[in-house]
Motif scaffolding. Sequence first.
Motif, short mmCIF file in Angstrom:
data_model
loop_
_atom_site.label_atom_id
_atom_site.label_comp_id
_atom_site.label_asym_id
_atom_site.label_seq_id
_atom_site.Cartn_x
_atom_site.Cartn_y
_atom_site.Cartn_z
N TRP A 21 42.04 -46.57 19.42
CA TRP A 21 42.20 -48.02 19.32
C TRP A 21 42.45 -48.67 20.69
O TRP A 21 42.03 -49.80 20.91
N ALA A 22 43.14 -47.97 21.58
CA ALA A 22 43.53 -48.54 22.87
C ALA A 22 43.28 -47.51 23.97
O ALA A 22 43.90 -46.45 23.98
N PHE A 69 46.54 -44.58 18.39
CA PHE A 69 46.51 -44.00 17.04
C PHE A 69 47.91 -43.70 16.54
O PHE A 69 48.21 -43.88 15.36
N THR A 70 48.78 -43.24 17.43
CA THR A 70 50.12 -42.81 17.04
C THR A 70 51.06 -42.92 18.23
O THR A 70 50.61 -43.00 19.39
N THR A 71 52.35 -42.93 17.94
CA THR A 71 53.34 -42.86 19.02
C THR A 71 53.85 -41.44 19.19
O THR A 71 54.65 -41.16 20.08
N ALA A 118 37.65 -43.32 26.08
CA ALA A 118 37.00 -44.36 26.90
C ALA A 118 36.17 -45.32 26.06
O ALA A 118 35.79 -46.39 26.55
N ARG A 119 35.89 -44.95 24.80
CA ARG A 119 35.11 -45.82 23.91
C ARG A 119 36.00 -46.58 22.93
O ARG A 119 35.54 -47.05 21.91
N ALA A 120 37.26 -46.71 23.23
CA ALA A 120 38.24 -47.29 22.31
C ALA A 120 37.87 -48.70 21.89
O ALA A 120 37.12 -49.42 22.58
#
Length: 541
Positions: free
Chosen positions: A415-416, A424-426, A439-441
């Motif tokens: 996502w980022a 996606f997660t912390t 790199a394609r986020a």
Amino acid sequence: MNRLSRLEADSTAATVWWRGATIYQIYPRSFCDANGDGIGDLPGITSRLDYVASLGVDAIWLSPFFTSPMKDFGYDVADYCDVDPIFGKLADFDALVARAHDLGLKVLIDQVYAHTSDQHAWFEESRQSRSNAKADWYVWADPKPEGSPPSNWQSVFGGPAWTWDARRGQYYLHNFLTSQPQLNCHNPDVQDALLGVARFWLDRGVDGFRLDALNFAMHDPLLRDNPPAPDDGKPRTRPFDFQLRRYNQGHADIPAFIERIRALTDEYAAVFTMAEVGGEDALAEMKLFTRGEGRLNSAYGFDFLYAEALTPQLVATSQAHWPDEPEMGWPSWAFENHDAPRALSRWCEPDQQEPFARLKATLFAALRGDIIIYQGEELGLTQVDIPFEQLQDPEAIANWPLTLSRDGARTPMPWAAQDEFGGFTTGQPWLPLGAENLARAVDRQDGDPASLLNLTRQLGVLRRAHPALREGRFSLLHADDSRLVFRREYLGEAVLCGFNFSAKAADWPTGIAPQGKQLASVNGADTGHLAPFGAVLVEER
């Protein structure tokens, strides 16, 4: 062009939402993690539904989220009517459905009727004795006189499809993992129980089902040995590949069970049912399972999922298998899913991925049938090379190194781009994202008008706006080694679709002169020529 086809005539009376729909497949473990444990969950999905709706899709399909020991990541169900705690609670599912419906998205879920987990209460009771109430809810059989398994059937994941159980003094059948015992769907009580499961989810608001491995739902009660498969030159990595699966799947009684499923879903208006059918007899079984008005609405085609190359002939052949004829079912297509390697890693060289992805997306939007986008496909995600020590998939581990590595297509959604774990997660993600995919986020592509993400959005809008693309007949006009041209027609509208699958420019085929409004163009193609990996859609006048 003005002649109404059978489907057009039917649709003028009552168009159903799923005909020609675009469906977005979500693999819950890898979509979005809301609680930081490194595994995606239902609240995470709900938080990203606005993004999904922005793609112009009609529905989401959720891979399994049911209670499970996760030995096959949810396809080994221990409780059909509850949510596994790693994904949340039933209340979280209800919230997801409500939000999806608010956004105009239908919700489809998997139903796994061929087998359960060995931790399911049904199996735990069944294995206790030969006389209990669920003794024949699974497929049990005595050994041969010398103690060997009852037949030569082999498991998809490797090894015999039979496992000895000392409590009953019998073997039980499992077409997949030993921990996935085969349900005996010949038993009417088992069918009733599974229909009760379907009703449970329909009452919670789901809009349809993908029926997993449906051709495995019934076996040959005589337990006859499968014959050997002729050597077709393809690699054989499992004992399963050495047999024609004539007797452990595809039984003639499956359509009668399907008709019971359809009768139930017809009680709930506009519910969509789609069969997953694989194997050497897949096409015949898909047509059988969807034939007429009393069986399933669609079948999930494997034509593209394991194809080594995307060619004009492959597209032409797959479309020809589903002509607009009486009693013929409606196809569903996927280029990628959670079981197959990412298409861009199969179909083109690394330096061709960007233009090829645009060609692929445009072609997908023009196909006749439902189209199913696998999460991240709209970003151009590629297959991640997962080292052995990080593999999670039991099939990949068992067949290493000769494996398709389903894990490589199940990596978390990025996502980022600037976040270590892609937003996606912390926590530590259950699988690595892969630097190339990071790199394609989404945040990299969202604001770029030329991105694959925004092209996918534009094509979603286009397919919805043009009934010819959504529901129209398919007419092949030309297919050679590199060029494909076909026409989609519906209620007087016609869209000419031209594609160049090669890295060299090409002319339109002789005798085809596109005239009209250009609806879409990628990689510089137009009505005058087909640029390398070019695609163009023209509304004819």
